[in-house]
Design an enzyme around this catalytic site. Sequence first.
Site, mmCIF file in Angstrom:
data_model
loop_
_atom_site.group_PDB
_atom_site.id
_atom_site.type_symbol
_atom_site.label_atom_id
_atom_site.label_comp_id
_atom_site.label_asym_id
_atom_site.label_seq_id
_atom_site.Cartn_x
_atom_site.Cartn_y
_atom_site.Cartn_z
ATOM 1 N N ASN A 1 0.874 -1.180 0.000
ATOM 2 C CA ASN A 1 0.000 0.000 0.000
ATOM 3 C C ASN A 1 0.910 1.228 0.000
ATOM 4 O OD1 ASN A 1 -1.801 2.029 0.537
ATOM 5 N ND2 ASN A 1 -2.351 1.312 2.595
ATOM 6 N N HIS B 1 -9.793 0.995 4.554
ATOM 7 C CA HIS B 1 -8.520 1.144 5.271
ATOM 8 C C HIS B 1 -8.735 2.071 6.472
ATOM 9 C CE1 HIS B 1 -4.449 2.429 6.219
ATOM 10 N NE2 HIS B 1 -4.059 1.300 5.663
ATOM 11 N N GLU C 1 -7.149 4.472 7.608
ATOM 12 C CA GLU C 1 -6.968 5.908 7.340
ATOM 13 C C GLU C 1 -8.219 6.492 6.674
ATOM 14 O OE1 GLU C 1 -3.140 5.483 5.414
ATOM 15 O OE2 GLU C 1 -2.329 4.907 7.360
ATOM 16 N N GLU D 1 -5.825 -5.257 10.246
ATOM 17 C CA GLU D 1 -4.800 -4.256 10.551
ATOM 18 C C GLU D 1 -5.151 -3.566 11.865
ATOM 19 O OE1 GLU D 1 -2.615 -2.876 6.739
ATOM 20 O OE2 GLU D 1 -4.405 -1.673 6.960
HETATM 21 P P1 PGA Z 1 2.557 0.053 7.811
HETATM 22 O O1 PGA Z 1 1.121 0.314 7.094
HETATM 23 O O2 PGA Z 1 3.106 -1.222 7.228
HETATM 24 O O3 PGA Z 1 3.367 1.262 7.455
HETATM 25 O O4 PGA Z 1 2.289 -0.075 9.269
HETATM 26 C C1 PGA Z 1 0.223 -0.721 6.825
HETATM 27 C C2 PGA Z 1 -1.020 -0.183 6.166
HETATM 28 O O5 PGA Z 1 -1.455 0.924 6.519
HETATM 29 O O6 PGA Z 1 -1.626 -0.832 5.277
#
Ligand code: PGA
Length: 256
Positions: free
Chosen positions: A9, A95, A97, A167
């Site tokens: 990603n 996701h 975010e 996640e």
């Molecule tokens: P990271 O992000 O590997 O930088 O923790 C994972 C993601 O947000 O998919």
Amino acid sequence: MRKKIVAGNWKMHGSRQQVSELAEGIRNEAGSFPQVEIVVLPSFVFIPDVAKILQNSHVRWGAQDLYMGRSGAFTGEVSGPMLTDYGCLYVLVGHSERRHIFHEDLDLIAAKFKAAIDARIIPILCVGETQQQREAGQTEAIIKQQLASVIESASIVDFHHAVIAYEPVWAIGTGLTASPEQAQEVHGFIRKQIANYDIDVAKGLRILYGGSVKPDNAKGLFAKPDIDGGLIGGASLQVESFLGICAGCKSDTFVE
Ligand code: PGA
């Protein structure tokens, strides 16, 4: 048999040139990892360049988001059919975010999941709890709710063509990773939830772990029976570390 996936990603990182070099670097080495399905998820504007670089290679590509309309007056949005036009095979949905910074709610995420299925793009549905929710003992309840809202608005058979990424929000970009045991516990829970609806779907479903995966912790995570690969943020931005994570995938997971 579930083939492992390692998906990068790339978020809102890189310039046109940097992203092209990254895609080329991954493409050139991808043949060394036939046991892994390698996927990259660039920002929308870089998809045409990345598609050109990766066509006829072992590496698949997709997008980080989509809108649920097929076309119309939705200024600034990108639809599933537009992504299909550029050969996107996967798209992230929900996701953390998007959930937290852009306030995407359960209904919107469910609609985006359905839009991906309708456009024949494989949604990678991201679920996970915050630190506060984990400390309050709400991890399973939160994940159950995140899954149920999608399953109830789509159909469970749509999950034959979907991937889930667990996640934990507290592990994303923080350097804190769930231990293989902690992650396995939640992955097992997710598979059980899906099995409550359809056992065959649950057996074939690939569930990725995401959150500070690095070459040195990937192998331990990917060795767990219900962890079918990873969704990688920071460590997917360098060819060496991304491929180091791919090297952590030994083989497919055999399903009884
Ligand atoms: P990271 O992000 O590997 O930088 O923790 C994972 C993601 O947000 O998919």
